[in-house]
Write a protein that holds these residues in place. Structure first.
Motif, PDB file in Angstrom:
ATOM      1  N   VAL A   1       0.517  -1.299   0.104  1.00  0.00           N
ATOM      2  CA  VAL A   1      -0.126   0.002  -0.095  1.00  0.00           C
ATOM      3  C   VAL A   1       0.916   1.701  -0.055  1.00  0.00           C
ATOM      4  O   VAL A   1       0.412   2.326  -0.375  1.00  0.00           O
ATOM      5  CB  VAL A   1      -0.920  -0.064   1.419  1.00  0.00           C
ATOM      6  CG1 VAL A   1      -1.672  -0.607   0.976  1.00  0.00           C
ATOM      7  CG2 VAL A   1      -0.212  -0.060   2.534  1.00  0.00           C
ATOM      8  N   LEU A   2       1.763   1.076   0.172  1.00  0.00           N
ATOM      9  CA  LEU A   2       2.786   2.077   0.526  1.00  0.00           C
ATOM     10  C   LEU A   2       2.716   3.377  -1.042  1.00  0.00           C
ATOM     11  O   LEU A   2       2.453   2.210  -2.426  1.00  0.00           O
ATOM     12  CB  LEU A   2       4.753   2.011  -0.056  1.00  0.00           C
ATOM     13  CG  LEU A   2       4.714   1.318   1.903  1.00  0.00           C
ATOM     14  CD1 LEU A   2       6.007   1.095   1.772  1.00  0.00           C
ATOM     15  CD2 LEU A   2       4.768   2.677   2.436  1.00  0.00           C
ATOM     16  N   GLU A   3       2.503   4.362  -1.122  1.00  0.00           N
ATOM     17  CA  GLU A   3       2.683   5.728  -2.392  1.00  0.00           C
ATOM     18  C   GLU A   3       3.893   6.570  -2.678  1.00  0.00           C
ATOM     19  O   GLU A   3       3.894   7.375  -2.813  1.00  0.00           O
ATOM     20  CB  GLU A   3       1.684   6.347  -1.770  1.00  0.00           C
ATOM     21  CG  GLU A   3       0.600   5.581  -1.883  1.00  0.00           C
ATOM     22  CD  GLU A   3      -0.746   6.787  -1.628  1.00  0.00           C
ATOM     23  OE1 GLU A   3      -0.726   7.564  -1.539  1.00  0.00           O
ATOM     24  OE2 GLU A   3      -2.367   5.864  -1.781  1.00  0.00           O
ATOM     25  N   THR A   4       4.957   6.127  -1.249  1.00  0.00           N
ATOM     26  CA  THR A   4       5.918   7.010  -1.462  1.00  0.00           C
ATOM     27  C   THR A   4       7.004   5.754  -1.880  1.00  0.00           C
ATOM     28  O   THR A   4       6.950   4.992  -1.550  1.00  0.00           O
ATOM     29  CB  THR A   4       6.255   7.605  -0.158  1.00  0.00           C
ATOM     30  OG1 THR A   4       6.418   6.244   1.072  1.00  0.00           O
ATOM     31  CG2 THR A   4       5.328   8.652   0.608  1.00  0.00           C
ATOM     32  N   ASP A   5       8.330   6.731  -2.178  1.00  0.00           N
ATOM     33  CA  ASP A   5       9.147   5.891  -3.116  1.00  0.00           C
ATOM     34  C   ASP A   5      10.593   5.238  -2.185  1.00  0.00           C
ATOM     35  O   ASP A   5      11.159   4.453  -2.240  1.00  0.00           O
ATOM     36  CB  ASP A   5      10.177   6.951  -4.004  1.00  0.00           C
ATOM     37  CG  ASP A   5       9.607   7.175  -5.432  1.00  0.00           C
ATOM     38  OD1 ASP A   5       9.080   6.728  -5.837  1.00  0.00           O
ATOM     39  OD2 ASP A   5      10.147   8.571  -5.772  1.00  0.00           O
TER      40      ASP A   5
ATOM     41  N   ALA B   1      16.601   1.710   6.455  1.00  0.00           N
ATOM     42  CA  ALA B   1      15.543   2.681   5.817  1.00  0.00           C
ATOM     43  C   ALA B   1      15.937   2.491   3.836  1.00  0.00           C
ATOM     44  O   ALA B   1      17.014   2.013   3.765  1.00  0.00           O
ATOM     45  CB  ALA B   1      16.131   4.103   4.676  1.00  0.00           C
ATOM     46  N   TYR B   2      14.812   2.146   3.420  1.00  0.00           N
ATOM     47  CA  TYR B   2      14.493   1.136   1.523  1.00  0.00           C
ATOM     48  C   TYR B   2      14.007   2.216   0.421  1.00  0.00           C
ATOM     49  O   TYR B   2      12.950   3.317   0.569  1.00  0.00           O
ATOM     50  CB  TYR B   2      14.210  -0.032   1.986  1.00  0.00           C
ATOM     51  CG  TYR B   2      14.379  -0.937   3.037  1.00  0.00           C
ATOM     52  CD1 TYR B   2      15.367  -2.307   2.459  1.00  0.00           C
ATOM     53  CD2 TYR B   2      13.734  -0.718   4.677  1.00  0.00           C
ATOM     54  CE1 TYR B   2      15.484  -2.593   3.802  1.00  0.00           C
ATOM     55  CE2 TYR B   2      14.254  -1.800   5.149  1.00  0.00           C
ATOM     56  CZ  TYR B   2      15.323  -2.218   5.179  1.00  0.00           C
ATOM     57  OH  TYR B   2      15.347  -3.687   5.874  1.00  0.00           O
ATOM     58  N   SER B   3      14.659   2.056  -0.541  1.00  0.00           N
ATOM     59  CA  SER B   3      14.037   2.354  -1.761  1.00  0.00           C
ATOM     60  C   SER B   3      12.777   0.826  -2.005  1.00  0.00           C
ATOM     61  O   SER B   3      12.423  -0.023  -2.357  1.00  0.00           O
ATOM     62  CB  SER B   3      14.661   1.744  -2.622  1.00  0.00           C
ATOM     63  OG  SER B   3      14.189   1.614  -3.490  1.00  0.00           O
ATOM     64  N   VAL B   4      11.508   1.709  -2.030  1.00  0.00           N
ATOM     65  CA  VAL B   4      10.103   0.340  -2.203  1.00  0.00           C
ATOM     66  C   VAL B   4      10.043  -0.204  -3.470  1.00  0.00           C
ATOM     67  O   VAL B   4      10.215  -1.437  -3.769  1.00  0.00           O
ATOM     68  CB  VAL B   4       9.165   1.549  -2.303  1.00  0.00           C
ATOM     69  CG1 VAL B   4       7.465   0.960  -2.408  1.00  0.00           C
ATOM     70  CG2 VAL B   4       9.257   2.448  -0.703  1.00  0.00           C
ATOM     71  N   SER B   5      10.574   0.435  -4.383  1.00  0.00           N
ATOM     72  CA  SER B   5      10.811  -0.358  -5.321  1.00  0.00           C
ATOM     73  C   SER B   5      11.406  -1.339  -5.771  1.00  0.00           C
ATOM     74  O   SER B   5      11.563  -2.620  -5.981  1.00  0.00           O
ATOM     75  CB  SER B   5      11.187   0.515  -6.629  1.00  0.00           C
ATOM     76  OG  SER B   5      12.641   1.015  -6.457  1.00  0.00           O
ATOM     77  N   ALA B   6      12.876  -1.142  -5.333  1.00  0.00           N
ATOM     78  CA  ALA B   6      13.241  -2.612  -4.523  1.00  0.00           C
ATOM     79  C   ALA B   6      12.927  -3.710  -3.384  1.00  0.00           C
ATOM     80  O   ALA B   6      12.824  -4.980  -3.904  1.00  0.00           O
ATOM     81  CB  ALA B   6      14.756  -2.047  -3.794  1.00  0.00           C
TER      82      ALA B   6
END
Length: 336
Positions: free
Chosen positions: A76-80, A157-162
Motif C-alpha cells: 500500500v505504500l505510496e512513497t518512494d 531505510a529502503y527504496s520501495v521499488s527494491a
C-alpha cells in the motif's frame, strides 16, 4: 523533494508505541508520512493509535505476524522510500533527513545507520549496533553466502521499488516473523547499500542488564538457527524466481554461529565445552577466520576470547561467552 514513509509495525507494545510514533512525527524532514500497522493487538495499543488522529495513517488488521505486516505495508505504500520502525524503538529527529541526503548521492537501494542500544526504560546503555559497516557491494559477498553487518529493522531505510522485487514473502508457520531478514538481505541482491557511521535512532533491548547471553528481542537461542536457515532457503527461492540470481546453498553469519556457540558452551561442564570445540566448532571458527568484514585484530581477539572457554574455571568461561554474545556485557566490563 522525495517523500518517505515511516511504517511502525505494532503488536501489544502499548507501553512504547506512543514514544515510537512521536519520534516518527518529530522528524525534521518535511515530506515524512507516518503509517501505523497494528497486527491484532489485544492490549491498549489501538486506543493509543486513535489519540493521534489524522496526524498518522493507521491500518488495523487481524494478527498475522511481522511478515504479514511488512507484506501489507509494501503493497500500500505510496512513497518512494520507507523506514520500518519497530514499535519499541525510536528515531532521532534528523534521521530521515540524513538518510534522504545519502539516497540523493547515488543509486542506493538501502541506507542503514547505527542504533544506540537502550534499556527497557529508554535509557542509553552506551552501546550501539552494528559495530562493523558493510561494503557498498555487499551483494557480491551475499551471493557467496556471507550475511553482511546490518542494524536491526529500525536502522534501515529502503527504496520501495527494491523491496517490491522481494516482497511479498510467505507468511505461514515459523516464517510469521523475521520480515526484516528479507528486507535487509533481499534488497542487497538488487543494488548497493550505503551506511551512515553515526547513530540516528535507539534500539530497545528489554533484558538490557548485560548479565545473560541473550541480546536480541526475538527468537530464543535454541530456535534462532532453525528460523534463520528457513529464511535463507526462502530467500534463495525468491532470488531464483524473481531476480534470476542463484544464492549459495548455505550461508555464513557470525551472529548465528555465536548463538550456537553460546547454547552449546554457556554454563556447560568442562568436558562438554572441550567436546564442542573439538568436534562442532568448525562453522563458528570459519565465520571468524574467513570473515570478510572484520579486521585481523578483531579476528585474533575473538579467537583468543573463544579459547578461554576451555579453561577449567567455569565463571571465567561463562563471562567470556556473555562478553562475546552480548554487547551490553562488554560495556559493563569496561565500566568496572
Amino acid at each position: 523533494m522525495n517523500h518517505v514513509t515511516v511504517v511502525i509495525c505494532n503488536y501489544n507494545y502499548e507501553n512504547y508505541l506512543a514514544t515510537a510514533i512521536e519520534s516518527a512525527l518529530g522528524q525534521d524532514y518535511p515530506a515524512t508520512r507516518v503509517i501505523v500497522i497494528d497486527d491484532g493487538s489485544t492490549d491498549g495499543s489501538r486506543a493509543i493509535i486513535e489519540t493521534f488522529g489524522t496526524r498518522i495513517s493507521s491500518i488495523l488488521k487481524e494478527n498475522g505476524g511481522q511478515v504479514s505486516a511488512y507484506n501489507h505495508a509494501i503493497q500500500v505504500l505510496e512513497t518512494d522510500y520507507v523506514i520500518f520502525l519497530d514499535s519499541d524503538d525510536v528515531l532521532y529527529p534528523g534521521a530521515v533527513s540524513e538518510v534522504m541526503r545519502i539516497f540523493a548521492t547515488g543509486d542506493w537501494v538501502k541506507v542503514q545507520f547505527r542504533l544506540d542500544v537502550m534499556d527497557g526504560t529508554g535509557a542509553s546503555t552506551g552501546a550501539y549496533v552494528p559495530h562493523v559497516d558493510p561494503p557498498a557491494d555487499c551483494g557480491k559477498l551475499l551471493l557467496g553466502g556471507w550475511l553482511y553487518p546490518s542494524p536491526p529493522a529500525s536502522g534501515n531505510a529502503y527504496s520501495v521499488s527494491a523491496l517490491r522485487r522481494i516482497f511479498p514473502v510467505p507468511e505461514a508457520g515459523i516464517n510469521r516473523y523475521g520480515a526484516d531478514f528479507y528486507a535487509i538481505y533481499g534488497v542487497a541482491l538488487v543494488g548497493r547499500v550505503a551506511a551512515v557511521r553515526k547513530s540516528l535512532g535507539g534500539y530497545r533491548v528489554h533484558n538490557a542488564g548485560g548479565a545473560t547471553v541473550s541480546f536480541a528481542n526475538s527468537e530464543q537461542l535454541n530456535k534462532a538457527p532453525e528460523a534463520v536457515n528457513l529464511r535463507w532457503a526462502i530467500l534463495r527461492d525468491i532470488a531464483r524466481a524473481r531476480l534470476q540470481v542463484e544464492l549459495a546453498p548455505t550461508f555464513h553469519d557470525f551472529a548465528l554461529e555465536k548463538t550456537r556457540f553460546c547454547s552449546s558452551v554457556y554454563r556447560a561442564t568442562l568436558q562438554t565445552r572441550w567436546r564442542w570445540m573439538l568436534r562442532d566448532s568448525g562453522h563458528y571458527l570459519h565465520t571468524i577466520v574467513a570473515n570478510p568484514f572484520w579486521s585481523l585484530k578483531k579476528k585474533l581477539g575473538t579467537l583468543v576470547l573463544s579459547s578461554l572457554c576451555l579453561v577449567p574455571y567455569s565463571p571465567l568461561s561463562d563471562f567470556v561467552v556473555r562478553y562475546i554474545a552480548n554487547p551490553l556485557a562488554r560495556r559493563r566490563a569496561v565500566g568496572r
